[in-house]
Enzyme design. Sequence first.
Site, PDB file in Angstrom:
ATOM      1  N   GLU A  12       7.948   5.409   3.040  1.00  0.00           N
ATOM      2  CA  GLU A  12       6.986   5.662   1.651  1.00  0.00           C
ATOM      3  C   GLU A  12       5.462   6.078   3.252  1.00  0.00           C
ATOM      4  OE1 GLU A  12       6.292   2.864  -1.620  1.00  0.00           O
ATOM      5  OE2 GLU A  12       4.420   2.410  -0.284  1.00  0.00           O
ATOM      6  N   HIS A  58       0.301   2.233  -4.960  1.00  0.00           N
ATOM      7  CA  HIS A  58       1.023   0.744  -3.707  1.00  0.00           C
ATOM      8  C   HIS A  58      -0.477   1.299  -2.690  1.00  0.00           C
ATOM      9  CE1 HIS A  58       5.327   0.898  -3.729  1.00  0.00           C
ATOM     10  NE2 HIS A  58       4.239  -0.342  -4.470  1.00  0.00           N
TER      11      HIS A  58
END
Lengths: 307, 422
Positions: free
Chosen positions: A227, A265
Amino acid sequence: MSVLVDTNTRVLVQGMGQTGRFHTDTALAYGTNMVGAVHPSKAGTIEHFEGETDHSGVQGRADTYSADLPIFRSVVEAAEATGANASVIYVPPPFAADAIMEAAAAGIKLIVCITEGIPVGDMVIAKRYLEDKNVRLVGPNCPGVITPQQCKIGIMPGYIHQPGKIGVVSRSGTLTYEAVFQLTNNGLGQTTAIGIGGDPVNGTNFVDCLDLFNQDPDTEGVIMIGEIGGTAEEEAAEWIQQYMTKPVAGFIAGTTAPAGKRMGHAGAIISGGKGTAADKIAALKKAGIVVAPTPTDMGTAMLEALG
Amino acid sequence: MRGDYHGPAVRKGPSLKIHEYQAKQLMKARGISVPSGLLATTVDEAVAAVRPLIEELGNPVVVVKSQIHAGGRGKGRFIEYPDLGGVTVVLAGIDGGVEAAEEAVRELAGKMLGSTLVTIQTGPEGKQVNRLYIEQGVDIETELYLSVVLDRAVSRNVLMVSTEGGTEIEEVAEHTPEKILRATIDPAIGLANFQAADLAYGLGLEGDAFKNAISFMKALTAAAVELDTDLIEINPLVVTKAGGVMALDGKMSFDANAMFRHPHIAQMRDESEEDPAELEAAEHDLSFIKLDGSIGCMVNGAGLAMSTMDIIKYVGGEPANFLDVGGGATADKVTAAFKIITKDPRVKGIFVNIFGGIMKCDTIAIGVVEAVKEVGLQVPLVVRLEGTNVDLGKQIIDESGLNVVSASDMKDGAQKIVELTK
């Protein structure tokens, strides 16, 4: 064969609160060899578990399971009494980095930290502490590690996994489940699936896992799910180009993420023009990795990579 | 110290930002050199700040600085006063004395307070200025750059300095990277004296400035560790004509996960700087970020939430938000999430994408059904459920009688919601 965990893994739980208890129960149902727990305020007691066996886990077991796990004051005591060689951490964030260091000091070789929300500064210290110790930390802020039908350490749903030939490594939790589910639906089982976690400071990175899978004779291909944020995927791409002998498929989440916004995150943030999905996808493609254009194409990308 | 945690709530999500004047308060309290300054939220307070600041050192120059959570304030301009910068130096006191400086500040503060400042970081809509910081002028010899930030590649903080103060450091990094000097900080040791000396030497400093720079760097890196910052940026860091080393500007943001041990910093949070929907989401412990599109998303897990946005865009739509309901969400939390999404008038359709792990599909289904009953459903809703208790979840949705479109996978769901909102 598999990496990190198998039927010989003896797992200790650090933090037998509500969350720790819940996931210990599902791990026991799966057939993981859970041997005890550390929880100072409950030290000296026994935690009882029973229920219906999860038949997607370790095969050849009865339909029900029952287990009594001893609770200890410290990891040292627990490791000595149980012979644990792995630990899973469900300790709350303010104390989790300390729990990692305690496990390492006690000689636990595999530490899987599930806890989300650990201060980065604490992890900088914990990682420094682990430097000269022969210890593998997976996580924090991760779903854990699973070798299908052998050992499940963490919070992932066991039943989506199938034993097989694909190694899975991912920074994300549910996106890993998505990938595993697609692999299974495409007839591709997994050797081991590793969630390395979404934090900026973690114990195990993509390269560590790729290296493990590269050396594992049963792993025939690897899917890596990255990511935005940081440069771990770019470093993995370079490593793959130089050393990887097995086909690799990949996916990068966050193509549409705006710069400067942290996407859930702590590690998923584009800052100073670095860490964009476009950079990462370009690096993966340059290394010959088949990159899934959308998250529904992860299974087919793996098939394509295998040729 | 282990066991179930009963301390203050640990708020997930973005880092905590504070204003320049607050960063300078924190620095001053730690003996880090900053110019004297006073906060003003009214014109009268701004005017009243002038005399004590001028008389303290006898320097007739003051600076009026807009306090917003965005960089580029000096070059930024007000929508209402296109010629006026967000940071303005008042020179009137040089010839006219304190009274002239006060009058100039009165006029400036009258214009700046309540007006909207647009900088390269605010977006075209700008940010309203509600606080001003009135600061002493400084006799600048040279302008430098300094920052402390996590270097993810080595899992340690890095101190970066440059002679190119006052400019965008990203540009320096791109065009003249050799002008950025770095020192990696070992958490067991902190910034060693020799490291600070190397950097001060590299900056070309001598005499008092050399010594002062070393003290400044050591104090600032210690502050970064002890206060759990995720960024400290001093741009410019100035060397004064007298050889002092001083933070002329100061940007600090903090690791939100560590704020349980810094309540005095947590209190510095200025909620007027944040998006109301994001604030409401944070209260429900939801990770939510507002975006510009028209398709609302509700997803479990950050990676899946990000890739849901990606696939909506891939099939021709625009996501209205990032929303991660988290791993162990209750039906109540799902309901709250649904309400936050539907509040946005730009949302023309909603896509719920769940891969149940710990989060069970039936929990999601109950939460969605409850939310729709409470707030109604004015826009199309597509639901994709997979994972733990998926059949039960689908059954709850089917039996609710709600007008919900089911999707077989992520791409199917994204295509359906984009089609329905055309």
